[in-house]
Design an enzyme around this catalytic site. Sequence first.
Site, mmCIF file in Angstrom:
data_model
loop_
_atom_site.group_PDB
_atom_site.id
_atom_site.type_symbol
_atom_site.label_atom_id
_atom_site.label_comp_id
_atom_site.label_asym_id
_atom_site.label_seq_id
_atom_site.Cartn_x
_atom_site.Cartn_y
_atom_site.Cartn_z
ATOM 1 N N PHE A 116 40.612 39.330 43.295
ATOM 2 C CA PHE A 116 41.642 38.342 42.001
ATOM 3 C C PHE A 116 41.997 37.025 42.983
ATOM 4 O O PHE A 116 42.189 36.771 44.217
ATOM 5 C CB PHE A 116 42.868 39.127 42.205
ATOM 6 C CG PHE A 116 43.713 38.514 41.451
ATOM 7 C CD1 PHE A 116 43.496 38.362 39.837
ATOM 8 C CD2 PHE A 116 45.004 37.404 41.559
ATOM 9 C CE1 PHE A 116 44.461 38.142 38.476
ATOM 10 C CE2 PHE A 116 45.864 36.297 41.116
ATOM 11 C CZ PHE A 116 45.689 37.439 39.196
ATOM 12 N N ASP A 187 42.831 45.619 48.682
ATOM 13 C CA ASP A 187 44.486 46.028 47.247
ATOM 14 C C ASP A 187 44.014 46.347 46.155
ATOM 15 O O ASP A 187 42.310 46.748 45.972
ATOM 16 C CB ASP A 187 44.006 44.186 46.907
ATOM 17 C CG ASP A 187 45.665 43.470 45.625
ATOM 18 O OD1 ASP A 187 45.397 44.516 45.202
ATOM 19 O OD2 ASP A 187 45.132 42.025 45.969
ATOM 20 N N TYR A 212 54.247 45.508 39.621
ATOM 21 C CA TYR A 212 54.762 45.690 38.055
ATOM 22 C C TYR A 212 53.343 46.239 36.977
ATOM 23 O O TYR A 212 53.670 45.772 35.498
ATOM 24 C CB TYR A 212 54.360 44.093 37.718
ATOM 25 C CG TYR A 212 54.043 43.069 38.467
ATOM 26 C CD1 TYR A 212 53.080 43.605 38.119
ATOM 27 C CD2 TYR A 212 54.520 42.362 39.404
ATOM 28 C CE1 TYR A 212 52.133 41.582 38.138
ATOM 29 C CE2 TYR A 212 53.491 41.460 40.161
ATOM 30 C CZ TYR A 212 52.269 41.982 39.677
ATOM 31 O OH TYR A 212 51.529 40.679 39.863
ATOM 32 N N LYS A 213 52.367 45.814 37.547
ATOM 33 C CA LYS A 213 51.187 46.786 36.534
ATOM 34 C C LYS A 213 51.045 48.353 36.128
ATOM 35 O O LYS A 213 52.267 48.570 35.732
ATOM 36 C CB LYS A 213 50.106 46.381 37.402
ATOM 37 C CG LYS A 213 49.576 44.850 37.060
ATOM 38 C CD LYS A 213 48.425 44.480 38.335
ATOM 39 C CE LYS A 213 48.397 43.596 38.359
ATOM 40 N NZ LYS A 213 47.670 42.580 39.653
ATOM 41 N N ARG A 359 40.467 42.315 27.580
ATOM 42 C CA ARG A 359 40.479 43.226 28.058
ATOM 43 C C ARG A 359 41.386 44.317 28.109
ATOM 44 O O ARG A 359 42.943 43.544 27.406
ATOM 45 C CB ARG A 359 41.185 42.702 29.831
ATOM 46 C CG ARG A 359 41.218 43.554 30.590
ATOM 47 C CD ARG A 359 41.875 42.817 32.251
ATOM 48 N NE ARG A 359 42.783 42.091 32.492
ATOM 49 C CZ ARG A 359 43.508 41.928 33.474
ATOM 50 N NH1 ARG A 359 43.618 41.768 34.315
ATOM 51 N NH2 ARG A 359 44.595 41.465 33.382
HETATM 52 C C1 LIG Z 1 47.843 40.945 39.319
HETATM 53 C C2 LIG Z 1 47.045 40.452 41.126
HETATM 54 C C3 LIG Z 1 48.219 39.201 41.759
HETATM 55 C C4 LIG Z 1 48.818 38.857 41.786
HETATM 56 O O1 LIG Z 1 49.793 38.520 42.773
HETATM 57 P P1 LIG Z 1 50.965 38.052 42.455
HETATM 58 O O2 LIG Z 1 51.549 37.456 43.774
HETATM 59 O O3 LIG Z 1 52.552 39.560 42.698
HETATM 60 O O4 LIG Z 1 51.395 37.291 41.300
HETATM 61 C C5 LIG Z 1 47.097 39.264 43.103
HETATM 62 N N1 LIG Z 1 46.082 39.893 43.368
HETATM 63 C C6 LIG Z 1 45.627 40.582 42.540
HETATM 64 C C7 LIG Z 1 43.707 41.780 43.274
HETATM 65 C C8 LIG Z 1 46.063 40.861 41.258
HETATM 66 O O5 LIG Z 1 45.564 42.198 40.503
#
Ligand SMILES: *Cc1c(COP(=O)(O)O)cnc(C)c1O
Length: 400
Positions: A116, A187, A212-213, A359
């Site tokens: 990400f 992660d 939150y996911k 997705r």
């Molecule tokens: C959703 C996601 C994020 C989002 O980070 P936030 O700081 O919570 O906005 C970061 N890394 C990955 C791999 C994600 O899937």
Amino acid sequence: MTRSTDFNATRARFHLPDGVTYLDGNSLGPLPVHATERVAAMMREEWGEMLITGWNRAGWMDAPRRVADRIAPLIGAAPGTVVLGDTLSVKVYQALASALEMRPGRRVILSDSGNFPSDLYMADGLVRTLDRGHELRVVAPDAVADAITDELAVLMLTEVDYRTGRRHDIARLTERAHAAGALAIWDLAHSAGALPVDVTGGRADFAVGCTYKYLNGGPGAPAFIYVAPEHAEVARPALSGWLGHAAPFAFDLDYRAGRGIDRMRVGTPPILQIAALDAALDVWDMADMRDVRARSIELTQLFIAEVEARCPDLALHSPRDPEARGSQVSFRHREGYAIMQALIARGVIGDFRAPDVLRFGFTPLYIGEGDVMRAVAILEDVMTNALWDRDDYRRRAAVT
Ligand SMILES: *Cc1c(COP(=O)(O)O)cnc(C)c1O
């Protein structure tokens, strides 16, 4: 396989709006019905009546560790090794900063192009801040294993690719990283609550994720960080805030890291948001993660088979082997954005990731075969009749 999880019962614990098939729980989980009352009660009885004494009397100060201990079993972590706080981006920074300090003679951070972007941005920012010649090396996901060399300080990966759903093998890659003398940060943003994870067995040094996911903690729910027990007293926090101090209320002028995972705390925790997350985690008392994974595979296999049979213009962008992917399925189409808007207008909510990816997340706690079949029927209608071909569906919103 016999299953102990009653998915009708788990589904009843969520508020799902009428007429909506929600295939985006991989981005934002839906509202657990009882979270509304839990947060309201917390506001009335704790914040309202206790005021500042709530930090002691209602146990707010311990909440980041107490509620994290409910996430620990979902990721194979021992009690007391996980803590909540901040956002995932911040937790990535923290883990990476501590890991780099533990490998002072090395300069390379290895990640992949499926990570990400925020994780890569945070690494980039940290490298600039340190200004000690670190290099963020980004390779293709399938080139990671061979790119692990003894130059590496840290291997930093996301287990499940946010775009394709492709899954890395935590244990295998961590073992290679360790053999090369590096540390591994995982992660779990698209893993925690989606599939069984074993940070202990996989020997991850650090792990981070969001709530939150698939954990349904609500928009802006705090992230979590895991530090392997053998590093807990060694890892030095770069974001050395007062609540990670050994004695926050001594108000010493000098920083001393707190014990174990507590040192990864930074500042005042979001108590309202943690109350919502705590309520959301109740549903896991009713669910066995192995059942959730088995059901997720059934649903994703069904979705892929139906879409490929009925929507030939969509190209599968996820691994075909269910063991090689997480709990989401992606398809590509050059008009992917407009197609997704047409779906959302008809009550099927997934999302779009640039440049051309549709997705769909599958979350067995509240999604079943009926939802899959309804979503495919609407998708088929949208594709066969080109219902997506409208200017208003092509206009991009801020959040896609
Ligand atoms: C959703 C996601 C994020 C989002 O980070 P936030 O700081 O919570 O906005 C970061 N890394 C990955 C791999 C994600 O899937």
